[in-house]
Write an enzyme that holds these catalytic residues in place. Structure first.
Site, PDB file in Angstrom:
ATOM      1  CG  ASP A 252       0.463  -2.636   6.194  1.00  0.00           C
ATOM      2  OD1 ASP A 252      -0.509  -2.736   6.974  1.00  0.00           O
ATOM      3  OD2 ASP A 252       0.401  -2.027   5.107  1.00  0.00           O
TER       4      ASP A 252
ATOM      5  CB  CYS B 198      -3.615   3.121  -1.651  1.00  0.00           C
ATOM      6  SG  CYS B 198      -4.798   4.396  -1.300  1.00  0.00           S
TER       7      CYS B 198
ATOM      8  CD  GLN C 212      -7.015  -4.711   4.038  1.00  0.00           C
ATOM      9  OE1 GLN C 212      -7.985  -5.447   4.202  1.00  0.00           O
ATOM     10  NE2 GLN C 212      -7.150  -3.420   3.837  1.00  0.00           N
TER      11      GLN C 212
ATOM     12  CE  LYS D  70      -7.621  -0.412   6.318  1.00  0.00           C
ATOM     13  NZ  LYS D  70      -7.998   0.029   4.997  1.00  0.00           N
TER      14      LYS D  70
ATOM     15  CG  HIS E 205      -1.903   0.971   1.397  1.00  0.00           C
ATOM     16  ND1 HIS E 205      -1.658   2.279   1.761  1.00  0.00           N
ATOM     17  CD2 HIS E 205      -3.238   0.882   1.218  1.00  0.00           C
ATOM     18  CE1 HIS E 205      -2.810   2.943   1.798  1.00  0.00           C
ATOM     19  NE2 HIS E 205      -3.779   2.116   1.470  1.00  0.00           N
TER      20      HIS E 205
HETATM   21  N1  PMP Z   1      -1.785  -0.828   4.431  1.00  0.00           N
HETATM   22  C1  PMP Z   1      -2.779  -1.567   3.924  1.00  0.00           C
HETATM   23  C2  PMP Z   1      -2.493  -2.943   3.438  1.00  0.00           C
HETATM   24  C3  PMP Z   1      -4.071  -1.047   3.870  1.00  0.00           C
HETATM   25  O1  PMP Z   1      -5.057  -1.795   3.377  1.00  0.00           O
HETATM   26  C4  PMP Z   1      -4.315   0.260   4.358  1.00  0.00           C
HETATM   27  C5  PMP Z   1      -5.702   0.856   4.299  1.00  0.00           C
HETATM   28  N2  PMP Z   1      -6.328   0.702   3.068  1.00  0.00           N
HETATM   29  C6  PMP Z   1      -3.244   0.965   4.886  1.00  0.00           C
HETATM   30  C7  PMP Z   1      -1.996   0.407   4.896  1.00  0.00           C
HETATM   31  C8  PMP Z   1      -3.428   2.341   5.449  1.00  0.00           C
HETATM   32  O2  PMP Z   1      -4.260   2.286   6.552  1.00  0.00           O
HETATM   33  P1  PMP Z   1      -4.869   3.610   7.200  1.00  0.00           P
HETATM   34  O3  PMP Z   1      -5.472   4.384   6.052  1.00  0.00           O
HETATM   35  O4  PMP Z   1      -5.890   3.107   8.154  1.00  0.00           O
HETATM   36  O5  PMP Z   1      -3.758   4.335   7.838  1.00  0.00           O
END
Ligand code: PMP
Length: 414
Positions: free
Chosen positions: A208, A372, A211, A234, A131
Site C-alpha cells: 500500500d 482509519c 503515503q 496524495k 489503514h
Molecule cells: N492506505 C493508506 C496508508 C492511506 O493513508 C489511505 C488514505 N488515507 C488509504 C490507504 C486509502 O486511500 P484512498 O482513500 O485514496 O483510497
C-alpha cells in the site's frame, strides 16, 4: 495561458508556495496553515490548469474515437500511464491500471487475485498499522473463503515486530498486504525485506503506497512487490484517480474486476472475451480529466525533485517533533527511526478532537481521530491522535504557529 512548467529552481519553499493558490486563503481570519497533507495534498496551479484545459479544449471519450478530440484525449490519458510507469519504474506500461485510488486497488486485487487463489484454510498476513482500506477487503475475502487473517504486531515506537512476521508465516500463507508508510504514525516499513522473506515461501505481496509514493522514491522492480497501489490525490494530483501496479504475469492470469465497455474484446450473448492489459481492468469510461491532470502533478513533483522535497519535509518533521516534545503533557505516538513527514501526538487529559477544533480556530488544519486505523489506536490504547503531516510547501514558521496553537489550546482547556 496554460502553464506547462513551473520555473522552480533548487528548493525554494517561497516559490513553491506561490504555485498553490489555496495557500493564499484565510481560515477564521488567519493565514491557512495546512497540515492535513496525509489526508490529501493541495494542488498546484499546473494541475488545476491541466484539468481546466482538458474540459476547455479536448473533452472526448477515449480509445475508440477516430475524431481529433478523441485522439487528443486518448493521447493525454495514455501519456499519464507512461509517466506513472516511469514514476514507479514499472517494466511495462500495461502493468499500470487506473483505478479510483488505493481503496479500489486493494479491493480489485482481493476480488480478483484473492477470489481466484485464496482457498479455505489459507492465510493472509497484514500488519497492525494498516489503514482500514487494507484490512476490510481482506476480512471480506477471508469471510467468503473461510480463510484466516494474521497480523504482524507493532511495537511501542510504532515499528513492525519483524521477528514476529517470520513466525506468522506458515505453509498456508498465500498473501501479504502491507503498508509502505503508515498514515497515522509515519513509520516507513522495511517492505523490501518483507517481500524478500515472503518470496522465499512463494507468497505474493501487495504494498500500500498511499503515503510512500509522495515522499519516497518508488522502484517496483527493485522492491519486487507483486502489487503496488497509490492514489493521485496524495501526490498533489486530483481526487478520484489511482493506480494499481501488478506484475504482468499475475495480471494476465487474473479474472477481470468489473464487466462493461472497454474491458472486452468481443461480446456475444453466449460468451465474452476480455481485452488485453491494461484495459481488461478498466471497464467503462474512466476518470479522463483527473487522470490527464495527474500527469501534471507527477511532472511537478519530478521537477521539484523528490530528494529536495524529502530533505525539506525531514527538516520540518524533526523540528516539529523536537518543539512539540518540549510542551508539558505532549506525547508523541510513532517514534520510528525511519519516518515520513507525519507527526502524531496526544495531549494528556485532552481529547484530540478538542485540540483539532481549537487549532482550526487559529487557521491550522490538522487531522484528529483514528485516521482509519482503529486497530492501531486500540493497540496504543488511545481514542486517536492529533496528526500534523507536512508537504513540500510547509514552512518552519507554520510549525511555530502549530506549536503556539497547541500551547494556547492547552492553557484554554486545562
Ligand atoms: N492506505 C493508506 C496508508 C492511506 O493513508 C489511505 C488514505 N488515507 C488509504 C490507504 C486509502 O486511500 P484512498 O482513500 O485514496 O483510497
Amino acid at each position: 495561458m496554460i502553464s506547462t512548467s513551473t520555473d522552480i529552481k533548487p528548493f525554494d519553499v517561497g516559490a513553491i508556495r506561490k504555485e498553490f493558490p489555496v495557500l493564499e486563503r484565510k481560515v477564521k481570519g488567519k493565514d491557512l496553515v495546512y497540515f492535513d497533507n496525509a489526508a490529501t495534498a493541495q494542488k498546484p496551479q499546473v494541475v488545476i490548469d491541466a484539468l481546466v484545459n482538458y474540459y476547455h479544449q479536448y473533452n472526448a471519450n477515449i480509445h475508440r474515437g477516430i475524431h481529433s478530440l478523441a485522439e487528443e484525449a486518448t493521447a493525454a490519458f495514455e501519456a499519464t500511464r507512461d509517466t506513472v510507469k516511469e514514476f514507479i519504474n514499472a517494466r511495462y506500461r500495461e502493468e499500470i491500471i487506473f483505478t479510483r485510488g488505493v481503496t479500489e486497488g486493494v479491493n480489485l486485487v482481493a476480488a480478483t487475485y484473492g477470489r481466484q487463489n485464496i482457498k479455505e484454510g489459507d492465510e493472509i498476513i497484514i500488519s497492525g498499522m494498516e489503514h482500514h482500506s487494507n484490512i476490510v477487503p481482506w476480512q471480506m475475502l477471508c469471510l467468503e473463503k473461510k480463510a484466516k487473517l494474521k497480523i504482524i504486531p507493532v511495537d511501542d515506537n510504532g515499528e513492525l515486530m519483524m521477528s514476529e512476521f517470520q513466525k506468522l508465516i506458515s505453509p498456508k500463507t498465500k498473501l501479504v498486504s502491507i503498508v509502505h508508510a503508515s498514515n497515522s504514525l509515519g513509520t516507513i516499513n522495511p517492505v523490501k525485506e518483507i517481500i524478500d522473506i515472503a518470496h522465499q515461501y512463494n507468497i505474493v505481496v501487495l504494498v500500500d503506497g498511499a503515503q510512500s509514493s509522495v515522499h519516497l522514491d518508488i522502484d517496483v522492480q527493485d522492491m519486487d512487490c507483486d502489487f503496488f497501489v497509490l492514489s493521485s490525490h496524495k501526490i498533489y494530483g486530483p481526487t478520484g484517480v489511482g493506480v494499481l501496479y501488478g506484475k504482468k504475469e499475475l495480471l494476465e492470469e487474473m479474472p477481470p474486476y468489473m464487466g462493461g465497455g472497454e474491458m472486452i474484446k468481443e461480446v456475444t450473448f453466449d460468451k465474452t472475451t476480455y481485452n488485453e492489459l491494461p484495459y481488461k481492468f478498466e471497464a467503462g469510461t474512466p476518470n479522463i480529466a483527473d487522470t490527464v491532470a495527474f500527469k501534471a502533478a507527477l511532472d511537478f513533483v519530478n521537477e521539484v525533485g523528490k530528494d529536495n522535497i524529502r530533505k525539506h519535509e525531514e527538516m520540518l518533521t524533526k523540528y516539529a517533533m523536537d518543539k512539540l516534545l518540549k510542551i508539558d503533557g505532549v506525547r508523541l505516538i510513532g517514534t520510528a527511526k525511519h519516518k515520513t513527514s507525519v507527526v502524531s501526538f496526544i495531549v494528556e487529559g485532552m481529547h484530540p478532537q478538542d485540540m483539532g477544533i481549537l487549532l482550526d480556530n487559529y487557521g491550522i488544519a490538522v487531522r484528529t481521530g483514528h485516521h482509519c486505523c482503529q486497530p492501531l489506536m486500540n493497540r496504543f490504547e488511545i481514542p486517536g491522535t492529533v496528526r500534523a503531516s507536512f508537504a513540500m510547501y510547509n514552512t518552519k514558521e507554520e510549525v511555530d504557529e502549530l506549536v503556539k496553537g497547541v500551547e494556547k489550546a492547552i492553557k484554554l482547556l486545562k
